[in-house]
Design an enzyme around this catalytic site. Structure first.
Site, PDB file in Angstrom:
ATOM      1  N   SER A   1       0.704  -1.204   0.040  1.00  0.00           N
ATOM      2  CA  SER A   1       0.120  -0.126   0.000  1.00  0.00           C
ATOM      3  C   SER A   1       0.895   1.332   0.079  1.00  0.00           C
ATOM      4  CB  SER A   1      -0.937  -0.053   1.172  1.00  0.00           C
ATOM      5  OG  SER A   1      -1.705  -1.124   1.165  1.00  0.00           O
TER       6      SER A   1
HETATM    7  N1  SAH Z   1       0.011  -5.426   4.252  1.00  0.00           N
HETATM    8  C1  SAH Z   1       0.592  -5.629   2.961  1.00  0.00           C
HETATM    9  C2  SAH Z   1      -0.299  -5.156   1.898  1.00  0.00           C
HETATM   10  C3  SAH Z   1      -0.709  -6.617   1.215  1.00  0.00           C
HETATM   11  S1  SAH Z   1      -1.926  -6.331  -0.228  1.00  0.00           S
HETATM   12  C4  SAH Z   1       1.944  -5.115   2.709  1.00  0.00           C
HETATM   13  O1  SAH Z   1       2.233  -4.263   3.575  1.00  0.00           O
HETATM   14  O2  SAH Z   1       2.734  -5.202   1.810  1.00  0.00           O
HETATM   15  C5  SAH Z   1      -2.950  -7.655   0.197  1.00  0.00           C
HETATM   16  C6  SAH Z   1      -2.461  -9.028   0.787  1.00  0.00           C
HETATM   17  O3  SAH Z   1      -3.669  -9.692   1.008  1.00  0.00           O
HETATM   18  C7  SAH Z   1      -2.039  -9.813  -0.528  1.00  0.00           C
HETATM   19  O4  SAH Z   1      -0.713 -10.210  -0.204  1.00  0.00           O
HETATM   20  C8  SAH Z   1      -2.906 -11.009  -0.749  1.00  0.00           C
HETATM   21  O5  SAH Z   1      -2.450 -12.071  -0.969  1.00  0.00           O
HETATM   22  C9  SAH Z   1      -3.470 -11.130   0.680  1.00  0.00           C
HETATM   23  N2  SAH Z   1      -4.816 -11.861   1.021  1.00  0.00           N
HETATM   24  C10 SAH Z   1      -5.715 -11.651   0.138  1.00  0.00           C
HETATM   25  N3  SAH Z   1      -6.866 -12.459   0.633  1.00  0.00           N
HETATM   26  C11 SAH Z   1      -6.589 -12.989   1.822  1.00  0.00           C
HETATM   27  C12 SAH Z   1      -6.700 -13.919   2.640  1.00  0.00           C
HETATM   28  N4  SAH Z   1      -8.182 -14.455   2.521  1.00  0.00           N
HETATM   29  N5  SAH Z   1      -6.079 -14.277   3.703  1.00  0.00           N
HETATM   30  C13 SAH Z   1      -4.753 -13.849   3.878  1.00  0.00           C
HETATM   31  N6  SAH Z   1      -4.211 -12.970   3.021  1.00  0.00           N
HETATM   32  C14 SAH Z   1      -5.018 -12.770   1.998  1.00  0.00           C
END
Ligand code: SAH
Length: 213
Positions: free
Chosen positions: A61
């Protein structure tokens, strides 16, 4: 590149001017080396005012969104925090600076493995990562003082709210595939309140209590 000065400029020009006030959050954002959570080719852009790709069609993000969500959790230092969507591990590191223990769930194994490696290299020993469908939360360590969901959901999953302690705060993007509202959920003794914070765009929360694949 002088990443430390880049971070200082990011804190001043992207966070403080837009109203992030919590000193601890500003200090954490000024400390965590965001450039180490993106691939080498993107490092020079790591402190830009935008999200960046992290592989597997996922994104880290925008710094302001990380700060805003983190500030909304009102962390003082002794909390147990659940993060859903580890991704790069950057948000986990920011949380790790501000609370006692972070439990983070990621559904994509390659991302979880890379995040673990980077967090270990930086010495963040207070982050636990599990590869699992985070729409179930992480029941084993519940309840949590704060919960942050970093992917967009169609609605607020009750099973996750159930893992929030009384007095706890949660932030989650709610909406359709293309745009969402960042919602703050607070669990009071006798009721649950929700407050809309702002519009946002996140990747999809894919799972049993989220979007179907
Ligand atoms: N907080 C992260 C942003 C990640 S983007 C950072 O600082 O980089 C969102 C993430 O959520 C992705 O990696 C995606 O694979 C994960 N995601 C989506 N659905 C999910 C679920 N049901 N359980 C766990 N992770 C999930």
């Amino acid at each position: 590149m002088d990443y430390e000065s880049e971070r200082k400029i990011m804190v001043a020009e992207q966070l403080i001017v837009r109203g992030i006030k919590d000193r601890r959050v500003l200090d954490a954002m000024g400390k965590v080396p965001r450039h180490l959570f993106v691939e080498e080719a993107l490092r020079s852009r790591a402190y830009g005012d935008y999200p960046l790709p992290i592989g597997e069609k996922q994104t880290i993000s925008q710094p302001y969104m990380v700060a805003l969500m983190t500030e909304s959790l009102e962390l003082k230092g002794n909390e147990k925090v659940l993060e859903i969507g580890t991704g790069s591990g950057y948000q986990s590191a920011v949380l790790a600076e501000l609370c006692d223990k972070v439990y983070s769930v990621e559904r994509i194994k390659s991302l979880a493995v890379r995040a673990r490696k980077q967090l270990d290299l930086l010495g963040y020993m207070n982050v636990a990562i599990k590869i699992f469908d985070g729409t179930y939360g992480w029941l084993e360590y519940a309840p949590y003082d704060a919960i942050i969901v970093t992917a967009g959901a169609p609605d607020i999953p009750k099973i996750i709210v159930d893992q929030l302690s009384v007095g706890g705060r949660m932030v989650i993007p709610i909406g359709d595939e293309f745009s969402q509202t960042l919602v703050k959920v607070e669990k009071k003794r006798d009721r649950i309140t929700t407050t809309n914070i702002c519009g946002c765009v996140f990747v999809k929360l894919v799972g049993n209590h989220g979007w179907k694949e």
